[in-house]
Write an enzyme that holds these catalytic residues in place. Structure first.
Site, PDB file in Angstrom:
ATOM      1  N   LYS A 179       0.810  -1.223   0.000  1.00  0.00           N
ATOM      2  CA  LYS A 179       0.000   0.000   0.000  1.00  0.00           C
ATOM      3  C   LYS A 179       0.850   1.283   0.000  1.00  0.00           C
ATOM      4  O   LYS A 179       2.056   1.245   0.257  1.00  0.00           O
ATOM      5  CB  LYS A 179      -0.923  -0.023   1.227  1.00  0.00           C
ATOM      6  CG  LYS A 179      -1.950  -1.165   1.194  1.00  0.00           C
ATOM      7  CD  LYS A 179      -2.935  -1.028   2.347  1.00  0.00           C
ATOM      8  CE  LYS A 179      -3.956  -2.145   2.339  1.00  0.00           C
ATOM      9  NZ  LYS A 179      -4.979  -1.967   3.398  1.00  0.00           N
ATOM     10  N   TYR A 219     -12.655  -2.121  -3.357  1.00  0.00           N
ATOM     11  CA  TYR A 219     -13.161  -2.103  -1.976  1.00  0.00           C
ATOM     12  C   TYR A 219     -14.694  -1.971  -1.905  1.00  0.00           C
ATOM     13  O   TYR A 219     -15.218  -1.588  -0.855  1.00  0.00           O
ATOM     14  CB  TYR A 219     -12.475  -0.984  -1.192  1.00  0.00           C
ATOM     15  CG  TYR A 219     -11.064  -1.349  -0.754  1.00  0.00           C
ATOM     16  CD1 TYR A 219     -10.822  -2.445   0.079  1.00  0.00           C
ATOM     17  CD2 TYR A 219      -9.973  -0.594  -1.164  1.00  0.00           C
ATOM     18  CE1 TYR A 219      -9.534  -2.784   0.480  1.00  0.00           C
ATOM     19  CE2 TYR A 219      -8.680  -0.931  -0.761  1.00  0.00           C
ATOM     20  CZ  TYR A 219      -8.474  -2.024   0.061  1.00  0.00           C
ATOM     21  OH  TYR A 219      -7.205  -2.361   0.471  1.00  0.00           O
ATOM     22  N   ASN A 235      -1.994   0.360   6.714  1.00  0.00           N
ATOM     23  CA  ASN A 235      -1.455  -0.878   7.280  1.00  0.00           C
ATOM     24  C   ASN A 235      -0.588  -1.673   6.313  1.00  0.00           C
ATOM     25  O   ASN A 235      -0.473  -2.890   6.422  1.00  0.00           O
ATOM     26  CB  ASN A 235      -2.588  -1.721   7.885  1.00  0.00           C
ATOM     27  CG  ASN A 235      -3.596  -2.168   6.861  1.00  0.00           C
ATOM     28  OD1 ASN A 235      -3.520  -1.787   5.699  1.00  0.00           O
ATOM     29  ND2 ASN A 235      -4.525  -3.007   7.269  1.00  0.00           N
ATOM     30  N   HIS A 285      -2.282  -5.465   1.754  1.00  0.00           N
ATOM     31  CA  HIS A 285      -3.587  -6.136   1.666  1.00  0.00           C
ATOM     32  C   HIS A 285      -3.337  -7.565   1.217  1.00  0.00           C
ATOM     33  O   HIS A 285      -2.445  -7.811   0.408  1.00  0.00           O
ATOM     34  CB  HIS A 285      -4.482  -5.444   0.626  1.00  0.00           C
ATOM     35  CG  HIS A 285      -5.655  -6.294   0.221  1.00  0.00           C
ATOM     36  ND1 HIS A 285      -6.824  -6.334   0.944  1.00  0.00           N
ATOM     37  CD2 HIS A 285      -5.807  -7.199  -0.786  1.00  0.00           C
ATOM     38  CE1 HIS A 285      -7.653  -7.199   0.386  1.00  0.00           C
ATOM     39  NE2 HIS A 285      -7.058  -7.736  -0.668  1.00  0.00           N
ATOM     40  N   GLU A 300      -9.840 -10.885  -7.212  1.00  0.00           N
ATOM     41  CA  GLU A 300      -8.907  -9.762  -7.046  1.00  0.00           C
ATOM     42  C   GLU A 300      -7.749  -9.855  -8.043  1.00  0.00           C
ATOM     43  O   GLU A 300      -7.358  -8.842  -8.641  1.00  0.00           O
ATOM     44  CB  GLU A 300      -8.398  -9.727  -5.602  1.00  0.00           C
ATOM     45  CG  GLU A 300      -9.501  -9.338  -4.626  1.00  0.00           C
ATOM     46  CD  GLU A 300      -9.093  -9.392  -3.156  1.00  0.00           C
ATOM     47  OE1 GLU A 300      -9.936  -9.102  -2.301  1.00  0.00           O
ATOM     48  OE2 GLU A 300      -7.920  -9.733  -2.862  1.00  0.00           O
TER      49      GLU A 300
HETATM   50  P1  CMP Z   1      -7.527  -4.454   3.779  1.00  0.00           P
HETATM   51  O1  CMP Z   1      -7.070  -5.829   4.082  1.00  0.00           O
HETATM   52  O2  CMP Z   1      -6.937  -3.802   2.582  1.00  0.00           O
HETATM   53  O3  CMP Z   1      -9.119  -4.464   3.618  1.00  0.00           O
HETATM   54  C1  CMP Z   1      -9.935  -3.398   4.000  1.00  0.00           C
HETATM   55  C2  CMP Z   1      -9.171  -2.267   4.561  1.00  0.00           C
HETATM   56  O4  CMP Z   1      -9.926  -1.296   5.243  1.00  0.00           O
HETATM   57  C3  CMP Z   1      -8.234  -2.778   5.628  1.00  0.00           C
HETATM   58  O5  CMP Z   1      -7.206  -3.531   5.039  1.00  0.00           O
HETATM   59  C4  CMP Z   1      -7.810  -1.516   6.324  1.00  0.00           C
HETATM   60  O6  CMP Z   1      -6.705  -0.892   5.722  1.00  0.00           O
HETATM   61  C5  CMP Z   1      -9.040  -0.648   6.125  1.00  0.00           C
HETATM   62  N1  CMP Z   1      -9.701  -0.441   7.400  1.00  0.00           N
HETATM   63  C6  CMP Z   1     -10.236  -1.365   8.204  1.00  0.00           C
HETATM   64  N2  CMP Z   1     -10.749  -0.784   9.296  1.00  0.00           N
HETATM   65  C7  CMP Z   1     -10.505   0.552   9.172  1.00  0.00           C
HETATM   66  C8  CMP Z   1     -10.767   1.675   9.977  1.00  0.00           C
HETATM   67  N3  CMP Z   1     -11.407   1.551  11.146  1.00  0.00           N
HETATM   68  N4  CMP Z   1     -10.378   2.878   9.533  1.00  0.00           N
HETATM   69  C9  CMP Z   1      -9.738   3.002   8.345  1.00  0.00           C
HETATM   70  N5  CMP Z   1      -9.465   1.958   7.526  1.00  0.00           N
HETATM   71  C10 CMP Z   1      -9.837   0.757   7.954  1.00  0.00           C
END
Ligand code: CMP
Length: 139
Positions: A10, A50, A113, A116, A127
């Protein structure tokens, strides 16, 4: 069973020049990077990717973040790759991620984070198909 899963490095990680470090964790875990491309995700691509989170309060923020800098989209191959990569990534919230996981090592917050990974084999196929054709994947 040999599987393929979909991964995204990311914007928070590409901005900090962590692509190689993330890939080292992936490869050390025994997963093979069988396709990889650095792209600037478009608003339309991020919204589609998403879509399942469209009703969540963080959807807009998530789409803005994913289009804020380049990402690296990848196909990872290996034994039990979907579950294995989820283990290697660690918990979505880095505060809860286990030692040695990508998110524990590098993630900044639950939103930013670093990586993904697909949550099921079925979603992995969908995906992967959003970003790669069969000819792009060399196993
Ligand atoms: P990902 O695995 O890419 O799938 C959905 C994403 O939403 C997740 O990782 C996080 O990066 C994001 N996400 C989940 N919870 C939150 C939150 N409370 N605030 C912002 N982003 C979130």
């Amino acid at each position: 069973m040999t599987e393929r899963t979909f991964s995204i490095i990311k914007p928070d990680a590409t901005r900090r020049n962590l692509t190689g470090k993330v890939n080292a964790v992936i490869e050390d875990a025994g997963l093979r990077i069988v396709a990889q491309r650095r792209i600037q995700m478009t608003d339309a691509q991020a919204k589609k990717f998403y879509e399942v989170h469209a009703e969540r309060p963080f959807y807009g923020e998530l789409v803005d973040f994913m289009t804020s800098a380049p990402v690296v989209v990848q196909v990872l191959e290996g034994d039990n790759a979907v579950a294995k990569y989820r283990e290697v990534m660690g918990a979505t919230n880095p505060a809860q991620a286990a030692d040695g996981t990508i998110r524990k090592l590098y993630a900044e917050s639950v939103g930013e984070n670093s990586v993904h990974g697909s949550d099921s084999l079925e979603n992995a196929k969908l995906e992967i198909a959003q970003f790669f054709t069969d000819a792009d994947i060399v196993g």
